[in-house]
Scaffold this active site. Structure first.
Site, PDB file in Angstrom:
ATOM      1  N   ASP A  37     -14.837   8.131 -44.601  1.00  0.00           N
ATOM      2  CA  ASP A  37     -13.871   9.018 -43.956  1.00  0.00           C
ATOM      3  C   ASP A  37     -14.517  10.391 -43.807  1.00  0.00           C
ATOM      4  O   ASP A  37     -15.687  10.580 -44.144  1.00  0.00           O
ATOM      5  CB  ASP A  37     -12.563   9.043 -44.737  1.00  0.00           C
ATOM      6  CG  ASP A  37     -12.735   9.638 -46.123  1.00  0.00           C
ATOM      7  OD1 ASP A  37     -13.847  10.085 -46.460  1.00  0.00           O
ATOM      8  OD2 ASP A  37     -11.761   9.651 -46.889  1.00  0.00           O
ATOM      9  N   SER A  38     -13.764  11.361 -43.314  1.00  0.00           N
ATOM     10  CA  SER A  38     -14.368  12.651 -42.975  1.00  0.00           C
ATOM     11  C   SER A  38     -14.183  13.702 -44.056  1.00  0.00           C
ATOM     12  O   SER A  38     -14.749  14.781 -43.979  1.00  0.00           O
ATOM     13  CB  SER A  38     -13.732  13.176 -41.700  1.00  0.00           C
ATOM     14  OG  SER A  38     -12.369  13.522 -41.966  1.00  0.00           O
ATOM     15  N   GLY A  39     -13.376  13.391 -45.052  1.00  0.00           N
ATOM     16  CA  GLY A  39     -13.050  14.399 -46.056  1.00  0.00           C
ATOM     17  C   GLY A  39     -11.854  15.250 -45.665  1.00  0.00           C
ATOM     18  O   GLY A  39     -11.322  15.986 -46.494  1.00  0.00           O
ATOM     19  N   GLY A  40     -11.431  15.157 -44.404  1.00  0.00           N
ATOM     20  CA  GLY A  40     -10.319  15.990 -43.928  1.00  0.00           C
ATOM     21  C   GLY A  40      -9.058  15.799 -44.754  1.00  0.00           C
ATOM     22  O   GLY A  40      -8.423  16.770 -45.166  1.00  0.00           O
TER      23      GLY A  40
ATOM     24  N   GLY B 275      -2.839  10.780 -40.528  1.00  0.00           N
ATOM     25  CA  GLY B 275      -1.614  11.574 -40.689  1.00  0.00           C
ATOM     26  C   GLY B 275      -0.369  10.764 -40.989  1.00  0.00           C
ATOM     27  O   GLY B 275       0.733  11.305 -41.012  1.00  0.00           O
TER      28      GLY B 275
ATOM     29  N   ASP C 211      -7.095   0.323 -45.054  1.00  0.00           N
ATOM     30  CA  ASP C 211      -7.750   0.673 -46.311  1.00  0.00           C
ATOM     31  C   ASP C 211      -6.739   1.369 -47.184  1.00  0.00           C
ATOM     32  O   ASP C 211      -5.862   2.077 -46.685  1.00  0.00           O
ATOM     33  CB  ASP C 211      -8.920   1.630 -46.077  1.00  0.00           C
ATOM     34  CG  ASP C 211      -8.430   3.049 -45.847  1.00  0.00           C
ATOM     35  OD1 ASP C 211      -8.312   3.809 -46.831  1.00  0.00           O
ATOM     36  OD2 ASP C 211      -8.125   3.399 -44.678  1.00  0.00           O
TER      37      ASP C 211
ATOM     38  N   CYS D 289      -3.781 -19.336 -56.963  1.00  0.00           N
ATOM     39  CA  CYS D 289      -4.670 -18.240 -56.536  1.00  0.00           C
ATOM     40  C   CYS D 289      -6.123 -18.627 -56.809  1.00  0.00           C
ATOM     41  O   CYS D 289      -6.448 -19.181 -57.856  1.00  0.00           O
ATOM     42  CB  CYS D 289      -4.314 -16.945 -57.259  1.00  0.00           C
ATOM     43  SG  CYS D 289      -5.450 -15.596 -56.882  1.00  0.00           S
TER      44      CYS D 289
ATOM     45  N   CYS E  72      -8.698 -16.547 -57.053  1.00  0.00           N
ATOM     46  CA  CYS E  72      -9.548 -15.451 -57.542  1.00  0.00           C
ATOM     47  C   CYS E  72     -10.146 -15.799 -58.906  1.00  0.00           C
ATOM     48  O   CYS E  72      -9.663 -16.673 -59.617  1.00  0.00           O
ATOM     49  CB  CYS E  72      -8.784 -14.135 -57.607  1.00  0.00           C
ATOM     50  SG  CYS E  72      -7.802 -13.893 -59.098  1.00  0.00           S
TER      51      CYS E  72
ATOM     52  N   CYS F 128      -7.550 -15.645 -61.850  1.00  0.00           N
ATOM     53  CA  CYS F 128      -6.610 -16.764 -61.954  1.00  0.00           C
ATOM     54  C   CYS F 128      -7.314 -18.095 -62.220  1.00  0.00           C
ATOM     55  O   CYS F 128      -6.734 -18.997 -62.807  1.00  0.00           O
ATOM     56  CB  CYS F 128      -5.763 -16.850 -60.690  1.00  0.00           C
ATOM     57  SG  CYS F 128      -4.583 -15.481 -60.588  1.00  0.00           S
TER      58      CYS F 128
ATOM     59  N   HIS G 289      -7.992  -9.517 -58.821  1.00  0.00           N
ATOM     60  CA  HIS G 289      -6.858 -10.314 -58.336  1.00  0.00           C
ATOM     61  C   HIS G 289      -6.201  -9.651 -57.116  1.00  0.00           C
ATOM     62  O   HIS G 289      -5.945 -10.312 -56.101  1.00  0.00           O
ATOM     63  CB  HIS G 289      -5.827 -10.519 -59.440  1.00  0.00           C
ATOM     64  CG  HIS G 289      -4.591 -11.214 -58.952  1.00  0.00           C
ATOM     65  ND1 HIS G 289      -4.528 -12.574 -58.769  1.00  0.00           N
ATOM     66  CD2 HIS G 289      -3.384 -10.724 -58.547  1.00  0.00           C
ATOM     67  CE1 HIS G 289      -3.340 -12.902 -58.288  1.00  0.00           C
ATOM     68  NE2 HIS G 289      -2.632 -11.796 -58.138  1.00  0.00           N
TER      69      HIS G 289
END
Lengths: 393, 393
Positions: B94-97, B219, B269, B307, B309, B312, B338
């Site tokens: 990301d930009s840090g903004g 935003g 994300d 599951c 994973c 599990c 998980h």
């Protein structure tokens, strides 16, 4: 035939060092060996697969912590510690004696056993030699220890003798009780006697003659100078039977492992490698370094050149430094893996040296190049940990 | 030919959902996709190998945190983030903004850029659209974002417009600057406009017409009700070019992923899956559960039946409960694995449903059975995190 056997593979002609092989129901252990400590049924921050990958062949778990949380009956209902924690290799459980001892004013001792208040919620519990056998049967470890009394340092000769003699009576009770629970578990005897050479000798002789599968040396590394600890082993080792494994309880550091082997010890356990890792201390062949030190900030090489651990194989020291400085959880894992691997590789090197007949040279070379944390730093760390522990309680 | 391509594999006839494939220099991403967040060049408590094992095909890292520690120049000297953190798959920075925005009174904004004081040591730093392109070039991610201004919620229409217009000017500067640094990186445009439908539409139209490789919707998820967030996408999505990927910044939860896909979003994300895991919240098909709840104490089955994973597959819910209750580090790893696996499996299921033409049914079935944390609980958690964050600063 007992599922537990110990065979000697080699003995050093000049010292008491030996290489052996232990068979247990959950696998084979080649000695000398370091046992990572999984206090609460987990070696802090490391998975069972990672323990296997660093070469762990046996781990230790703490009866005191597990009896309080989640409880030994619950672990029993899951088929014991092995399946509860997803570790199918050998496990050793201690007796809880040392932890109960550490509770200080929260415990009361009499001939029958000890009562104490949980450090978690203040609830009352009592342990007797028989109850400990029951709890350890429920936990289901391969090797178990009997309830003992760990005398403080310093301690009067009189108190040391009283604690030792009671411990011996408890151990005889444990031997009997164990047969009622899981006879297939292997019970080790514990040698006590504080820092009295005569008592140590006497304890080793008495306990060494009882039908235990092996022997743990207790009551050491409780604040005494290192030299005093090694001195006690001079009286203990010769009294113990040659054909059974010897475990130095709660020891040690890399240098302790190297020295302890020469004093006739086969098995070692300690939280130190994982605990110092969490504080930034990583082992290298040249000694312990602090990965948080500025000199690692842009170090493109691994923590230790040539190290075969996952951490050193995949990450620069600079990245490990970054994770340690930012207190990222992955750091604790990478640091612990490195230090445990260091201990296990060292144990393997000691074994190879014993078999090759070069242990004394190996010891000398190691102790010449390895700079341990100084006694002073160790003292300061111990105090810090005590304070942190007191706060938790 | 650009190393970055996006192809549409399928589109839902009834909603804006689509399935696509992104090619980047470090590998292929099939959308819809969830991107685990590795704020400080590590996804908290999870190793790169474990990220691969749970099916992560791209991760996000935060420019703000990394520029302060260990610094983008240092990371550049290690060949960029990929080799520094031992992750060879695609990365988005990301930009840090957004983080600078979160600093509140510690920042100052003008047409050139923003100056702020580090939350770590109070040192002064400044970011301009050009400087951010330089930093992100040093970090070396595959996909990078331009400096933007995240308007608060609530916000006057006037302020929202001013922030949006300045963001647009900054984005044009970023497009130019990027060519000076690493033209092979793929720059996404950021759509702003706060909670003004007209501004959102305008921003999407303007940014959507610039030569970005894809678009991030910024935003949103800044404290507004969920319904308001989705409402904004109604104005944004139709204005964006069909043939470029769309990323909903900082969102979301499992239900957000399911809903967001229908609003035309391809990439998501959020720290939520790992953050709630650390607090004991684990995702299941029936909703979020607290693994610390007493009902898991003796649960022999896994956290979620079926599951796939690592957690599990290898541990009982009771063991995970035990680790969570004792605050063992292994818990944070098992919980995070998980939840990330849940998100990535969900993304895969969404993709399959879109390709099979059954996305609307999938969405309905999921939202019927999945009980998310209530708005009230979410509010309370957000407040707690804010307080905890303020304390750290």
């Amino acid at each position: 035939m007992s599922p537990f056997t110990f065979t000697l593979d080699a003995e050093c002609p000049d010292t008491w060092a030996r290489a052996g092989t232990i068979h247990t129901p959950h696998g084979t252990i080649q000695t000398p060996i370091f046992m990572p400590v999984g206090t609460q049924a987990t070696v802090k921050s490391v998975s069972p697969e990672e323990l296997r990958a660093v070469g762990a062949s046996i781990i230790l778990a703490n009866t005191y912590h597990l009896m309080l949380r989640p409880g030994s009956a619950l672990i029993n209902s899951f088929g014991g510690l092995h399946s509860f924690m997803h570790w199918d290799g050998p496990i050793l459980t201690d007796s809880g004696g040392f932890q109960v001892w550490s509770l200080g004013h929260l415990r009361k001792l009499n001939e029958d056993g000890v009562t104490f208040k949980s450090h978690l919620d203040g609830s009352s519990h009592s342990l007797t030699p028989e109850r400990v056998m029951q709890i350890e049967a429920e936990l289901g470890a391969d090797i178990i220890l009997p309830l003992d009394i760990c005398a403080p340092y310093p301690c009067s000769a009189e108190d040391a003798r009283a604690a030792m003699e009671r411990t011996h009576r408890w151990e005889e009770r444990a031997l009997i009780a164990k047969e009622h629970y899981r006879p297939e578990q292997s019970l080790f005897g514990i040698v006590q006697g504080a820092f009295e050479p005569e008592l140590r000798q006497q304890s080793a002789r008495i306990i060494g003659n009882l039908p235990f599968s092996g022997f743990s040396i207790g009551g050491l590394s409780v604040g005494e100078p290192k030299a005093m600890m090694w001195d006690m082993l001079r009286y203990v080792t010769p009294e113990l039977p040659r054909n059974k494994p010897r475990h130095l309880l709660g020891v040690g550091s890399p240098e302790d492992l190297v020295i302890g082997v020469g004093m006739g010890m086969d098995m070692f356990d300690c939280v130190l490698p994982t605990r110092v890792a969490r504080h930034g201390g990583l082992f290298t062949n040249a000694g312990r370094v602090s990965i948080k030190a500025a000199r690692f900030r842009s170090e493109t090489g691994p923590v230790e050149a040539g190290c075969d651990c996952y951490t050193c194989q995949n990450y620069s020291a600079a990245y490990v430094h970054h994770l340690a400085r930012t207190e990222e959880q992955l750091y604790y894992r990478l640091g612990s893996i490195h230090n445990i691997r260091f201990m296990l590789r060292l144990a393997g090197q000691l074994r190879d040296a014993i078999i090759a007949g070069t242990y004394p040279d190996f010891r000398e070379a190691f102790l010449t190049r390895y700079i341990p944390a100084s006694e002073k730093i160790r003292e300061a760390q111990r105090e810090k940990w005590k304070v942190a522990k007191a706060r938790q309680q």
